[in-house]
Design an enzyme around this catalytic site. Structure first.
Site, PDB file in Angstrom:
ATOM      1  N   CYS A 181       0.805  -1.212   0.000  1.00  0.00           N
ATOM      2  CA  CYS A 181       0.000   0.000   0.000  1.00  0.00           C
ATOM      3  C   CYS A 181       0.842   1.267   0.000  1.00  0.00           C
ATOM      4  O   CYS A 181       0.504   2.245  -0.650  1.00  0.00           O
ATOM      5  CB  CYS A 181      -0.973  -0.017   1.164  1.00  0.00           C
ATOM      6  SG  CYS A 181      -0.183  -0.084   2.760  1.00  0.00           S
TER       7      CYS A 181
ATOM      8  N   HIS B 235      -2.170   0.591   7.141  1.00  0.00           N
ATOM      9  CA  HIS B 235      -2.493   0.940   5.769  1.00  0.00           C
ATOM     10  C   HIS B 235      -2.075   2.375   5.489  1.00  0.00           C
ATOM     11  O   HIS B 235      -1.847   3.156   6.417  1.00  0.00           O
ATOM     12  CB  HIS B 235      -4.008   0.767   5.566  1.00  0.00           C
ATOM     13  CG  HIS B 235      -4.421   0.760   4.130  1.00  0.00           C
ATOM     14  ND1 HIS B 235      -3.759   0.040   3.170  1.00  0.00           N
ATOM     15  CD2 HIS B 235      -5.448   1.380   3.489  1.00  0.00           C
ATOM     16  CE1 HIS B 235      -4.357   0.225   1.994  1.00  0.00           C
ATOM     17  NE2 HIS B 235      -5.387   1.043   2.170  1.00  0.00           N
TER      18      HIS B 235
ATOM     19  N   ASP C  79      -7.976   5.616  -2.499  1.00  0.00           N
ATOM     20  CA  ASP C  79      -7.159   4.488  -2.037  1.00  0.00           C
ATOM     21  C   ASP C  79      -6.730   3.671  -3.237  1.00  0.00           C
ATOM     22  O   ASP C  79      -7.465   2.806  -3.721  1.00  0.00           O
ATOM     23  CB  ASP C  79      -7.979   3.623  -1.067  1.00  0.00           C
ATOM     24  CG  ASP C  79      -7.090   2.587  -0.392  1.00  0.00           C
ATOM     25  OD1 ASP C  79      -5.932   2.429  -0.805  1.00  0.00           O
ATOM     26  OD2 ASP C  79      -7.573   1.944   0.564  1.00  0.00           O
TER      27      ASP C  79
END
Lengths: 316, 646
Positions: free
Chosen positions: B399, B443, B460
C-alpha cells in the site's frame, strides 16, 4: 482432600483380591500426572493463552506439541507396568522387633526395560529397581514386626514415572503372603542343662538305625549313607539320614508344662523359643511339646518349631 | 568426556535451556542473554565441582541489580521485550537456586515456556526449525533428568517428539482459533502501541503488516460500518523528498465544513503512541481527553502510553470541505526534482481527465489495468527515480508504494495531495463483541484536494489494485503466486527466476497457512473437510475425535510392534517362572545345571521332563546355534511343562 484420598484408596484396595501371583493389565494400572506433569500442562496453557492473545501461530504449535508429548508420556508410563508379572515369595520369619522381608518377585518378559519403584502402603520407603528386558528380580521390602504371630504382607504400591517423569503409572498389589514373628527369646538357663530333662529320651543302643529322610550330601558322609539309587536316577549325591542318635545322646524335651501355671503364655513361649535356639546351636535333638502340638525331630525342625511357637494360640 | 558430563541430568537441563535462549541474543539487547548464558555456564562449573551455591542473601540483591539494568536499557518489564528479558533473568537466577530434582524440573518447565519467546518476534520457517530443536533438547534433558540412560536417550526423545507431532498438527488445525483475543479486549492491558512510524518509506508498513499484534479495539454503538468503510486515520504526511514521506508543516488551523454522510458512534481503546490514537474517518467533534488537530487527527492532551479509551462520533462517507490558501495549495503541490517519466504521464492524465475527478478516474484505471501487483515482497526500488521505476518497470508493491506513487502523480499534475497513514478494516470478535484491529491492518492511502468542490477526497489506490485488501483484509488479498509478473531485471536467467518465484511462493504459503492460519481459514477448512458449517463445540469435538484417532495411529503401531524376545530367552524365563511357582528360586546367574540342581526335589516325572528340556536348552544355547524352528518347537514344549500338576 486427604480424607477423600484415604477412603478412595481403601475402596480401591477392597476391590482387589488377595493373590499369590498376577499380571498387571488395564484393570489394575492407574495413571496420574506427576507434579512436574501438571507444571508442564500449566506451561502449555500459558503458551496457548499467549498464542491466542498475540495471535502467534507457532506458539499454538508449541502448546499443542507439549500436549502431544503428555499423551505420549501417558502411553509410555502405562507401558512401564503393563504386562508385568509378579509372584509372592515366602517370607522368612524373624523374632519380634526385627525387620522381616516381604519378598516379591517381578518378571519382565517383554523386550522393554522397566524402571520401577515399589513401596509398602502409602508411606513406606520406596525401593527402586531396573528390570532389563526379559529378566526377573526379587525385591525385599523390610517390614517391622512388633508382635508375635502371623503377619500378612501389606498392600504394595508399584509405580513408575519413566521415561519422562511427567506421568505416574501405578498399581496396587495385594500379595497373599505372610511372614512369621517368632517370640522374642528369653534366656532360661535353669532349664537348659541336661539334668533338668524330664521324661525319657529314646535311647537306642543298637547299631540298627531307622531310616529317617534324605538330605543333601555333606562332606564326611560315609559311602554307606549315600543313596545310590537316587544317584543313578538323577545324577545327584544324596545322603541317607537316620533317625537314631549318635550313641549316648538323648532327645531333650521342651514342653509347655515345664513351667508353673503362674507363668503367662508369652513368657513361656519366649523361654521355649530360647531353648529351641540353644538346642539348634548345640546340635542337640529335641522334641517341642505344646498343648495340641508336637514337633518331633525331623528335617527343618527349627522352622517348624519356631512357626509353632509364633502361631501358638491357647486352645480355648 | 562429554558423556560422563551429561550423565548428570542437571547438566543436560542447563545445556537445553541455554540452547533455547540462544536466539534471544538477536532479539533482545545482547548483553542480557549473554549474561544469562554466562550464569548458566557458571552454574555448570559449580555443578561439576560439586561446589557450594551462593546464598540467597547474595543472589537477591544481584537479581534486583540485574532487573534495574534491564529497566534502564528497555524502559519496561512487561510486553514482548520486557517480559522475555525478565523471564530469562529469572531463569538464570533460578539455576543458582536449584538443588533438588524438583527445582531442576521447574527450570525445565521454564525452558519450555521460554521456547515460545522468540516466536513473538519472528515466525519464519527458521524460527520453526529452532523451535523443533529447542523442544528436542528439552525433551532429551527431561529424559536424562528423570533417570534414563544417556545411551539412546536422544533417539528416545526424537521418537517421542515424532509420535506427538501428528497430535500437535491435528490440534493445531482443529482447535478453535478465536478471531480475537481470549478475553474481552476493551478492558485489557494487553494492547500494543499503534506502531506507525513518523515517516513513510517503502517497506515501513509492510514490515508492520507481518506482525499480528493487537493495535486497538473498537466497539460500535449501533450501526456497524462495512469493513471497506473502516479507515482509521492516525497521521498525515505532507512532504516528499524523493523517497520518504514526512510530516513537515501541517496546518496551524483548519475550517472544515462537513457535508452528507451518516453518523456512527463508537468507543475505541488502545495504547497511544506519541499521544496519538486513531479516529474513524471522519470524526466531527473532538473526543474527551484530547483535541482534533487540523487534518482530522486526534491528539491526546496528555503524553504517556497508558491504555486510553474514548467515545467518538464519526461521519461515514461524509464530505471533508475546507478552503486551502494559495500558499497551502503550493505546499501540497511541492515535489523534489526527478522522476521525469512519471511527471509526463501525470500531465497526460490531467489533460485526458479534464477536471480533478477525471484525473483520479484515469489514475485508478491505470493502476487497475496496468499490470500492477499487490505483494509484500516487492523488488527493491533502488534507482534515483523510484517513482518512475515503480510506475514503469517493477509494478509490484504494497500500500505504501501505491499511495506514494498516486500522491506523487497528483502533485505532478498540479493537485494538492497528501498521504494518510493508519489502519484499514478490522476483525470482529464474536466472543467479546468487539472489533480487533491488529498491526497487520496498517495501511496508507491518499487524500487529494479537489479545487472544483474544495474538498479533501480520499483515494485508495490499493483498492484499485487489490480490491480484496479493503473489502476483506490483508491476508485474503496477497495473491499466492505471481508467475506472470514482470520481475525487475530482465537479465535474470529463467531458472533463477523460477527459484525465486518458488521461494516466494513457499514463503507465502508459510505465511498464509502457518503464520496466518486464523479463524477464517479454519472455518474454510472445516467446511471443505465437511466437518461442519461453523467452528463450535460440536464440530471441534468431532474434529478432535476424528483427527486425534488418526494421529494416534503411530502410537498404536508402536504399541503393537513389541520387539519379540528370542524363543530361547523366553523359554528359559518360562521355566524360571514355573519353578518359582513350586518355590524354587532361580537367579539370573544360574546356568542349566544349577537350575537342575535346585530343582532336585521336584516329583520324579517333572524332574525328568525338566532335565530333558534343560539339556536341549544347553545344546542350543552353547553347543550349536539352534535353527529358529527347533527353538520354537522347544519353546512350545516348555510352555506345556507344568510341574506339580499331575
Amino acid at each position: 482432600m486427604l480424607l477423600f484420598r484415604k477412603s478412595l484408596q481403601r475402596w480401591l484396595l477392597g476391590r482387589l483380591p488377595l493373590q499369590r501371583a498376577g499380571r498387571l493389565g488395564q484393570k489394575r494400572i492407574y495413571l496420574l500426572p506427576t507434579r512436574f506433569g501438571l507444571l508442564l500442562l500449566l506451561v502449555a496453557l500459558a503458551v496457548w493463552v499467549g498464542a491466542l492473545n498475540y495471535a502467534v501461530s507457532l506458539a499454538y504449535a508449541l502448546a499443542f506439541w507439549i500436549i502431544g508429548l503428555m499423551l505420549v508420556a501417558v502411553l509410555m508410563a502405562y507401558r512401564q507396568l503393563s504386562g508385568l508379572s509378579w509372584t509372592v515369595l515366602p517370607g522368612e520369619g524373624v523374632f519380634v522387633g526385627q525387620h522381616a522381608d516381604c519378598r516379591i518377585r517381578l518378571d519382565n518378559d517383554s523386550a522393554l526395560a522397566r524402571r520401577l519403584q515399589l513401596r509398602a502402603g502409602q508411606e513406606g520407603e520406596p525401593l527402586s529397581c531396573l528390570l532389563a528386558a526379559g529378566s526377573s528380580q526379587s525385591l525385599a521390602l523390610p517390614l517391622l514386626l512388633a508382635r508375635r504371630g502371623r503377619h500378612a504382607y501389606p498392600a504394595l504400591q508399584l509405580w513408575s514415572t519413566a521415561p519422562f517423569g511427567l506421568m505416574r503409572a501405578f498399581a496396587w498389589l495385594r500379595p497373599d503372603g505372610h511372614v512369621l514373628a517368632y517370640p522374642l527369646p528369653v534366656p532360661d538357663r535353669e532349664r537348659n542343662d541336661l539334668h533338668s530333662e524330664q521324661g525319657s529320651g529314646r535311647q537306642s543302643g543298637d547299631d540298627e538305625e531307622d531310616f529317617s529322610h534324605l538330605a543333601e550330601y555333606r562332606q564326611g558322609d560315609t559311602p554307606r549313607q549315600i543313596a545310590w539309587s537316587v544317584l543313578a536316577r538323577r545324577d545327584v549325591l544324596v545322603s541317607k539320614r537316620f533317625a537314631s542318635q549318635p550313641r549316648g545322646q538323648s532327645i531333650r524335651q521342651l514342653a509347655w508344662q515345664d513351667y508353673p501355671a503362674t507363668v503367662d503364655v508369652e513368657s513361656r513361649l519366649s523361654r521355649l523359643c530360647w531353648r529351641v535356639q540353644q538346642c539348634e546351636k548345640a546340635g542337640q535333638h529335641y522334641r517341642l511339646h505344646l498343648p495340641g502340638v508336637l514337633i518331633e525331630p525331623q528335617p527343618q525342625q527349627r522352622e517348624l518349631a519356631l512357626a509353632a511357637l509364633a502361631e501358638f494360640q491357647l486352645p480355648s | 568426556m562429554i558423556r560422563s558430563l551429561l550423565r548428570q541430568g542437571e547438566m543436560a537441563v542447563l545445556l537445553a535451556v541455554a540452547l533455547v535462549i540462544l536466539p534471544l541474543l538477536l532479539l533482545l539487547p545482547p548483553w542480557l542473554p549473554m549474561l544469562v548464558l554466562c550464569m548458566l555456564a557458571l552454574r555448570a562449573v559449580l555443578l561439576r565441582r560439586q561446589a557450594v551455591l551462593p546464598s540467597l542473601y547474595l543472589l537477591l540483591p544481584l537479581l534486583l541489580l540485574a532487573i534495574g539494568g534491564l529497566w534502564l536499557s528497555l524502559n519496561t518489564l512487561v510486553g514482548r521485550e520486557g517480559g522475555a528479558a525478565l523471564l530469562i533473568l529469572l531463569l538464570g537466577f533460578k539455576s543458582f537456586e536449584s538443588r533438588q530434582q524438583r527445582d531442576w524440573q521447574v527450570l525445565l518447565a521454564l525452558g519450555f515456556f521460554l521456547a515460545a519467546m522468540p516466536l513473538l518476534f519472528d515466525q519464519s520457517p527458521l524460527a520453526a526449525v529452532w523451535l523443533a530443536i529447542s523442544l528436542l533438547a528439552l525433551t532429551w534433558a527431561m529424559l536424562i533428568l528423570s533417570g534414563e540412560m544417556v545411551e539412546g536417550s536422544l533417539r528416545s526423545a526424537m521418537q517421542a517428539l515424532s509420535l506427538s507431532l501428528p497430535l500437535m498438527l491435528v490440534l493445531f488445525v482443529v482447535m478453535p482459533r478465536l478471531p480475537g483475543p481470549l478475553w474481552s479486549m476493551p478492558h485489557d492491558q494487553h494492547v500494543a502501541g499503534t506502531g506507525l512510524s513518523d515517516s513513510m518509506e517503502p517497506g515501513s508498513i509492510s514490515q508492520l503488516v507481518q506482525q499480528q499484534e493487537p493495535a486497538f479495539s473498537v466497539v460500535f454503538a449501533e450501526r456497524v460500518p462495512a469493513v471497506s468503510e473502516m479507515y482509521w486515520r492516525i497521521m498525515i504526511f505532507d512532504d516528499f523528498d524523493g523517497r520518504r514521506w514526512q510530516n513537515v508543516r501541517g496546518l496551524s488551523s483548519e475550517t472544515v465544513r462537513w457535508q452528507g454522510g451518516r453518523l456512527v458512534s463508537y468507543s475505541l481503546t488502545g495504547k497511544p503512541s506519541k499521544a496519538r490514537l486513531p479516529l474513524l474517518e471522519y470524526t466531527v467533534t473532538a473526543p474527551a481527553g484530547g483535541v482534533l488537530e487540523p487534518g482530522n487527527l486526534f491528539k491526546l492532551a496528555r503524553d504517556g502510553d497508558e491504555l486510553f479509551r474514548f467515545q467518538a462520533e464519526s461521519l461515514l462517507a461524509g464530505h471533508y470541505r475546507t478552503v486551502l490558501s494559495r500558499a497551502d495549495q503550493d505546499f501540497y503541490r511541492h515535489l523534489p526534482p526527478g522522476n521525469p517519466a512519471s511527471r509526463q504521464l501525470a500531465l497526460q492524465w490531467r489533460a485526458q481527465g479534464g477536471d480533478g475527478a477525471g484525473f483520479i478516474r484515469t489514475a485508478l484505471q491505470y493502476f487497475r489495468l496496468g499490470g500492477f501487483a499487490y505483494t509484500l515482497q516487492p523488488p527493491l526500488l533502488n534507482s534515483e527515480d523510484g517513482i518512475d521505476q515503480f510506475m514503469f518497470s517493477s509494478r509490484q508493491g504494497f500500500c505504501e508504494h501505491y499511495a506514494s506513487a498516486l500522491a506523487f502523480m497528483a502533485r505532478a499534475a498540479g493537485m494538492p495531495a497528501r498521504i494518510v497513514t493508519g489502519y484499514q478494516g478490522g476483525q470482529f470478535n464474536p466472543v467479546g463483541q468487539f472489533w480487533q484491529v491488529r498491526s497487520s491492518d496498517a495501511h496508507a492511502w491518499v487524500e487529494i484536494w479537489l479545487a472544483e468542490s474544495g474538498e479533501w477526497l480520499r483515494v485508495d489506490p490499493t483498492a484499485a489494485v487489490a480490491p480484496d485488501r479493503v473489502a476483506q483484509g490483508v491476508s485474503q488479498s496477497i495473491p499466492a503466486m505471481q508467475p506472470q509478473l514482470p520481475v525487475l531485471g530482465r537479465s535474470m536467467p529463467g531458472w533463477l527466476l523460477r527459484v525465486q518465484q518458488n521461494w516466494q511462493a513457499a514463503g507465502f504459503a508459510w505465511q498464509q497457512w502457518v503464520v496466518g492460519y486464523d479463524a477464517g481459514k479454519q472455518l474454510n477448512l472445516y467446511r471443505w473437510l465437511g466437518l461442519g458449517d461453523q467452528v463450535d463445540s460440536g464440530t471441534v469435538l468431532r474434529a478432535v475425535l476424528i483427527g486425534g484417532s488418526l494421529a494416534c495411529l503411530p502410537l498404536l503401531l508402536l504399541w503393537r510392534r513389541r520387539p519379540s524376545v528370542p524363543p530361547l530367552q523366553q523359554g528359559r524365563h518360562r521355566l524360571v517362572q514355573a519353578l518359582a511357582a513350586m518355590g524354587i528360586v532361580v537367579v539370573d546367574s544360574d546356568g542349566p545345571l544349577d537350575i537342575l540342581n535346585k530343582a532336585r526335589r521336584l516329583p520324579e516325572p517333572d524332574y525328568r521332563q525338566l532335565k530333558a528340556l534343560l539339556k536341549e536348552y544347553a545344546a542350543m544355547r552353547y553347543r550349536q546355534p539352534a535353527a529358529p524352528q527347533q527353538a520354537r518347537q522347544w519353546l512350545r514344549r516348555v510352555k506345556a511343562f507344568r510341574p506339580g500338576r499331575q
